[in-house]
Design a protein around this motif. Structure first.
Motif, PDB file in Angstrom:
ATOM      1  N   ASP A 109       0.855  -1.196   0.000  1.00  0.00           N
ATOM      2  CA  ASP A 109       0.000   0.000   0.000  1.00  0.00           C
ATOM      3  C   ASP A 109       0.885   1.236   0.000  1.00  0.00           C
ATOM      4  O   ASP A 109       1.109   1.838   1.049  1.00  0.00           O
ATOM      5  N   SER A 110       1.380   1.583  -1.168  1.00  0.00           N
ATOM      6  CA  SER A 110       2.369   2.653  -1.249  1.00  0.00           C
ATOM      7  C   SER A 110       2.147   3.459  -2.526  1.00  0.00           C
ATOM      8  O   SER A 110       2.068   2.891  -3.622  1.00  0.00           O
ATOM      9  N   TYR A 111       2.017   4.775  -2.374  1.00  0.00           N
ATOM     10  CA  TYR A 111       1.834   5.638  -3.548  1.00  0.00           C
ATOM     11  C   TYR A 111       2.116   7.092  -3.211  1.00  0.00           C
ATOM     12  O   TYR A 111       2.267   7.447  -2.046  1.00  0.00           O
ATOM     13  N   VAL A 112       2.197   7.912  -4.269  1.00  0.00           N
ATOM     14  CA  VAL A 112       2.383   9.354  -4.102  1.00  0.00           C
ATOM     15  C   VAL A 112       1.680  10.049  -5.265  1.00  0.00           C
ATOM     16  O   VAL A 112       1.610   9.499  -6.371  1.00  0.00           O
ATOM     17  N   ALA A 113       1.164  11.238  -5.011  1.00  0.00           N
ATOM     18  CA  ALA A 113       0.449  11.987  -6.047  1.00  0.00           C
ATOM     19  C   ALA A 113       1.416  12.482  -7.125  1.00  0.00           C
ATOM     20  O   ALA A 113       2.600  12.702  -6.870  1.00  0.00           O
ATOM     21  N   ALA A 114       0.881  12.663  -8.336  1.00  0.00           N
ATOM     22  CA  ALA A 114       1.649  13.237  -9.445  1.00  0.00           C
ATOM     23  C   ALA A 114       1.202  14.677  -9.664  1.00  0.00           C
ATOM     24  O   ALA A 114       0.039  15.010  -9.428  1.00  0.00           O
ATOM     25  N   HIS A 115       2.134  15.522 -10.103  1.00  0.00           N
ATOM     26  CA  HIS A 115       1.773  16.886 -10.489  1.00  0.00           C
ATOM     27  C   HIS A 115       0.874  16.828 -11.714  1.00  0.00           C
ATOM     28  O   HIS A 115       1.145  16.061 -12.636  1.00  0.00           O
ATOM     29  N   GLU A 116      -0.168  17.654 -11.726  1.00  0.00           N
ATOM     30  CA  GLU A 116      -1.137  17.555 -12.821  1.00  0.00           C
ATOM     31  C   GLU A 116      -0.533  17.927 -14.168  1.00  0.00           C
ATOM     32  O   GLU A 116      -0.830  17.292 -15.173  1.00  0.00           O
ATOM     33  N   ARG A 117       0.301  18.964 -14.215  1.00  0.00           N
ATOM     34  CA  ARG A 117       0.836  19.402 -15.504  1.00  0.00           C
ATOM     35  C   ARG A 117       1.983  18.518 -15.971  1.00  0.00           C
ATOM     36  O   ARG A 117       1.958  17.970 -17.062  1.00  0.00           O
ATOM     37  N   SER A 118       3.011  18.408 -15.129  1.00  0.00           N
ATOM     38  CA  SER A 118       4.223  17.686 -15.548  1.00  0.00           C
ATOM     39  C   SER A 118       4.055  16.176 -15.458  1.00  0.00           C
ATOM     40  O   SER A 118       4.802  15.439 -16.084  1.00  0.00           O
ATOM     41  N   ARG A 119       3.098  15.711 -14.684  1.00  0.00           N
ATOM     42  CA  ARG A 119       2.870  14.294 -14.394  1.00  0.00           C
ATOM     43  C   ARG A 119       4.080  13.662 -13.690  1.00  0.00           C
ATOM     44  O   ARG A 119       4.222  12.444 -13.669  1.00  0.00           O
ATOM     45  N   LEU A 120       4.930  14.487 -13.115  1.00  0.00           N
ATOM     46  CA  LEU A 120       6.052  13.968 -12.339  1.00  0.00           C
ATOM     47  C   LEU A 120       5.587  13.733 -10.905  1.00  0.00           C
ATOM     48  O   LEU A 120       4.643  14.377 -10.440  1.00  0.00           O
ATOM     49  N   PRO A 121       6.232  12.808 -10.181  1.00  0.00           N
ATOM     50  CA  PRO A 121       5.810  12.558  -8.797  1.00  0.00           C
ATOM     51  C   PRO A 121       6.083  13.758  -7.902  1.00  0.00           C
ATOM     52  O   PRO A 121       7.088  14.438  -8.073  1.00  0.00           O
ATOM     53  N   MET A 122       5.185  14.007  -6.930  1.00  0.00           N
ATOM     54  CA  MET A 122       5.359  15.136  -6.012  1.00  0.00           C
ATOM     55  C   MET A 122       6.437  14.841  -4.977  1.00  0.00           C
ATOM     56  O   MET A 122       6.964  15.761  -4.358  1.00  0.00           O
ATOM     57  N   GLY A 123       6.710  13.577  -4.765  1.00  0.00           N
ATOM     58  CA  GLY A 123       7.718  13.199  -3.777  1.00  0.00           C
ATOM     59  C   GLY A 123       7.983  11.720  -3.880  1.00  0.00           C
ATOM     60  O   GLY A 123       7.880  11.154  -4.964  1.00  0.00           O
ATOM     61  N   THR A 124       8.291  11.116  -2.746  1.00  0.00           N
ATOM     62  CA  THR A 124       8.572   9.679  -2.734  1.00  0.00           C
ATOM     63  C   THR A 124       7.294   8.916  -2.376  1.00  0.00           C
ATOM     64  O   THR A 124       6.413   9.447  -1.692  1.00  0.00           O
ATOM     65  N   LEU A 125       7.195   7.668  -2.821  1.00  0.00           N
ATOM     66  CA  LEU A 125       6.041   6.842  -2.491  1.00  0.00           C
ATOM     67  C   LEU A 125       5.956   6.663  -0.974  1.00  0.00           C
ATOM     68  O   LEU A 125       6.985   6.520  -0.306  1.00  0.00           O
ATOM     69  N   ALA A 126       4.735   6.674  -0.438  1.00  0.00           N
ATOM     70  CA  ALA A 126       4.553   6.605   1.011  1.00  0.00           C
ATOM     71  C   ALA A 126       3.520   5.545   1.376  1.00  0.00           C
ATOM     72  O   ALA A 126       2.506   5.404   0.686  1.00  0.00           O
ATOM     73  N   ASN A 127       3.776   4.834   2.446  1.00  0.00           N
ATOM     74  CA  ASN A 127       2.772   3.889   2.975  1.00  0.00           C
ATOM     75  C   ASN A 127       1.766   4.659   3.845  1.00  0.00           C
ATOM     76  O   ASN A 127       1.902   5.873   4.026  1.00  0.00           O
ATOM     77  N   ALA A 128       0.778   3.947   4.373  1.00  0.00           N
ATOM     78  CA  ALA A 128      -0.322   4.628   5.075  1.00  0.00           C
ATOM     79  C   ALA A 128       0.155   5.477   6.263  1.00  0.00           C
ATOM     80  O   ALA A 128      -0.264   6.632   6.387  1.00  0.00           O
ATOM     81  N   PRO A 129       1.024   4.951   7.154  1.00  0.00           N
ATOM     82  CA  PRO A 129       1.455   5.792   8.285  1.00  0.00           C
ATOM     83  C   PRO A 129       2.198   7.051   7.831  1.00  0.00           C
ATOM     84  O   PRO A 129       1.992   8.126   8.401  1.00  0.00           O
ATOM     85  N   LEU A 130       3.022   6.918   6.794  1.00  0.00           N
ATOM     86  CA  LEU A 130       3.757   8.095   6.311  1.00  0.00           C
ATOM     87  C   LEU A 130       2.811   9.075   5.629  1.00  0.00           C
ATOM     88  O   LEU A 130       2.948  10.289   5.786  1.00  0.00           O
ATOM     89  N   ARG A 131       1.815   8.558   4.895  1.00  0.00           N
ATOM     90  CA  ARG A 131       0.841   9.459   4.260  1.00  0.00           C
ATOM     91  C   ARG A 131       0.088  10.261   5.318  1.00  0.00           C
ATOM     92  O   ARG A 131      -0.166  11.455   5.156  1.00  0.00           O
ATOM     93  N   ARG A 132      -0.255   9.601   6.444  1.00  0.00           N
ATOM     94  CA  ARG A 132      -0.949  10.296   7.531  1.00  0.00           C
ATOM     95  C   ARG A 132      -0.060  11.384   8.126  1.00  0.00           C
ATOM     96  O   ARG A 132      -0.495  12.495   8.373  1.00  0.00           O
ATOM     97  N   LYS A 133       1.216  11.057   8.329  1.00  0.00           N
ATOM     98  CA  LYS A 133       2.176  12.021   8.891  1.00  0.00           C
ATOM     99  C   LYS A 133       2.332  13.226   7.971  1.00  0.00           C
ATOM    100  O   LYS A 133       2.361  14.367   8.420  1.00  0.00           O
TER     101      LYS A 133
END
Ligand SMILES: [Zn+2]
Length: 132
Positions: free
Chosen positions: A45-69
């Motif tokens: 369960d690991s993911y990160v959002a992409a920028h809408e224009r560039s479609r590049l990742p906003m950061g590093t993939l994160a699991n649920a606890p890191l996403r909450r943090k």
């Protein structure tokens, strides 16, 4: 544009650019949004959002606890400019100075759990001092 080769930091699998609906995110605010998702999702369960224009990742993939943090860190940080203590640009500069990191690294989507906790502490102390 060449897609960046992004790996999941937890299991080493490739991350795949997928629509928000692939993560069960169907509310209107996710319309048109994309995420880099671990190829082993949902087992990993690991993911990160992409920028809408560039479609590049906003950061590093994160699991649920890191996403909450990261979410909590963003709430604490956003208060600095949403509550009018400074502009958003000033808030990011403040964050860079407080953490001693360059502008290119001052993005919460790149932060570890430890750094998120630092951000929450720093921002809470700042807003508390302003309110006093
Ligand atoms: Zn993974």
């Amino acid at each position: 544009m060449k897609r960046p080769n992004i790996k999941c930091p937890y299991c080493g699998s490739r991350a795949i650019l997928r629509p928000a609906s692939a993560l069960g995110k169907t509310s209107p605010c996710y319309q048109g949004k994309e995420f880099y998702v671990c190829a082993r999702y949902p087992r990993c369960d690991s993911y990160v959002a992409a920028h809408e224009r560039s479609r590049l990742p906003m950061g590093t993939l994160a699991n649920a606890p890191l996403r909450r943090k990261r979410h909590d860190a963003h709430l604490a940080f956003d208060r600095l400019w949403k509550d009018g203590y400074m502009t958003i640009d000033e808030a990011y500069r403040w964050l860079q100075v407080q953490l001693g990191i360059p502008k290119t690294e001052a993005h919460i989507a790149m932060f570890s759990e430890y750094r998120c906790e630092q951000v929450i502490r720093l921002c809470s102390a700042f807003t508390a001092a302003q309110a006093a």
